[in-house]
Write a protein that holds these residues in place. Sequence first.
Motif, PDB file in Angstrom:
ATOM      1  N   HIS A  55       0.825  -1.200   0.000  1.00  0.00           N
ATOM      2  CA  HIS A  55       0.000   0.000   0.000  1.00  0.00           C
ATOM      3  C   HIS A  55       0.866   1.259   0.000  1.00  0.00           C
ATOM      4  O   HIS A  55       1.976   1.252   0.553  1.00  0.00           O
ATOM      5  CB  HIS A  55      -0.858   0.075   1.267  1.00  0.00           C
ATOM      6  N   VAL A  56       0.354   2.329  -0.568  1.00  0.00           N
ATOM      7  CA  VAL A  56       0.914   3.658  -0.332  1.00  0.00           C
ATOM      8  C   VAL A  56       0.398   4.098   1.030  1.00  0.00           C
ATOM      9  O   VAL A  56      -0.816   4.264   1.224  1.00  0.00           O
ATOM     10  CB  VAL A  56       0.483   4.655  -1.429  1.00  0.00           C
ATOM     11  N   SER A  57       1.297   4.278   1.983  1.00  0.00           N
ATOM     12  CA  SER A  57       0.897   4.516   3.371  1.00  0.00           C
ATOM     13  C   SER A  57      -0.026   5.722   3.523  1.00  0.00           C
ATOM     14  O   SER A  57      -1.030   5.665   4.245  1.00  0.00           O
ATOM     15  CB  SER A  57       2.141   4.716   4.242  1.00  0.00           C
ATOM     16  N   GLU A  58       0.270   6.806   2.849  1.00  0.00           N
ATOM     17  CA  GLU A  58      -0.519   8.023   2.986  1.00  0.00           C
ATOM     18  C   GLU A  58      -1.965   7.821   2.536  1.00  0.00           C
ATOM     19  O   GLU A  58      -2.903   8.286   3.195  1.00  0.00           O
ATOM     20  CB  GLU A  58       0.123   9.159   2.172  1.00  0.00           C
ATOM     21  N   ILE A  59      -2.158   7.113   1.427  1.00  0.00           N
ATOM     22  CA  ILE A  59      -3.513   6.891   0.919  1.00  0.00           C
ATOM     23  C   ILE A  59      -4.251   5.882   1.793  1.00  0.00           C
ATOM     24  O   ILE A  59      -5.449   6.034   2.070  1.00  0.00           O
ATOM     25  CB  ILE A  59      -3.480   6.429  -0.546  1.00  0.00           C
TER      26      ILE A  59
END
Length: 278
Positions: free
Chosen positions: A170-174
């Motif tokens: 995953h993209v952590s921010e999203i």
Amino acid sequence: MSLVHTLLFMLRQGQDMKFALSCLKSLEKSTYKTIVVYNQGDLTNDNLKNFLKENFKLDCHIIGDGTNVGTTVGRQKCFEYIWKNIPDTLYISELHLDMVFSPNWETPLVTYLENNEEPLISCGIVDKKGAMPFLNKTAVLPEQLSQYDDFLLGLRTDSVVQGFTNPCIHVSEILKKTGGYNAAFLKGRQCFEDDSMLLGYYYYYGTKRGWYPKVNYNSVVYHEIAGQRMTAGGKSADNYDGLVKQYGTMGLKALSELHGSPWHKQYFLTRYQEGLNK
């Protein structure tokens, strides 16, 4: 910190220890070696800490208390730990104990996320029967674990197809913006939490864009038991009910379009049609 792995750790039978040893030993050859481990049971935190420290060259952060809290809560606690304690993390993976990884398996996936506007990417997998889902291919498994590096590297192909599976990154921010896994809805132990997460991404990007999850076969991992939702029973029904409460009948219709496999498309389309007839 570019990437932190997450892993739910639970030993139930002798076979589980075999999985744990092969999985964690293979992760020593990963590009990124920091893992948040949620202790789901069988070992105390001290025993688990000693086991990991004595056997593997990995940076392990142990959370949980040895209680099986289920997939939804365990994964979410790992995410929240990373967001709070390792806030500079760009990417978060979801790993299982019954996986074997090739050297630097994450590198093609991280590169893909760096160069494409996506919230997550799944890794290509091969299961215990040699099946390679989403490619409709099969492979002959090696007889020895020591042969898996070359075997998995040899299965890589420059192909990105519609679908979702674990391991994923995953993209952590999203992931943080969409909330991850919501245990207020997903009270069952397994099965439909991934679908809730996919719908979160789908609505984050907006239906007009037509986002769908993807599997990148530029990296291939061995996953002993894949597709568990197709045969899961028991408390998975509670998890399904929570999915419907969270996203409604239209969420089921969206899932029938998001998934790449015929089984998933048919399953969620059937559930959607049943919901319309109630």
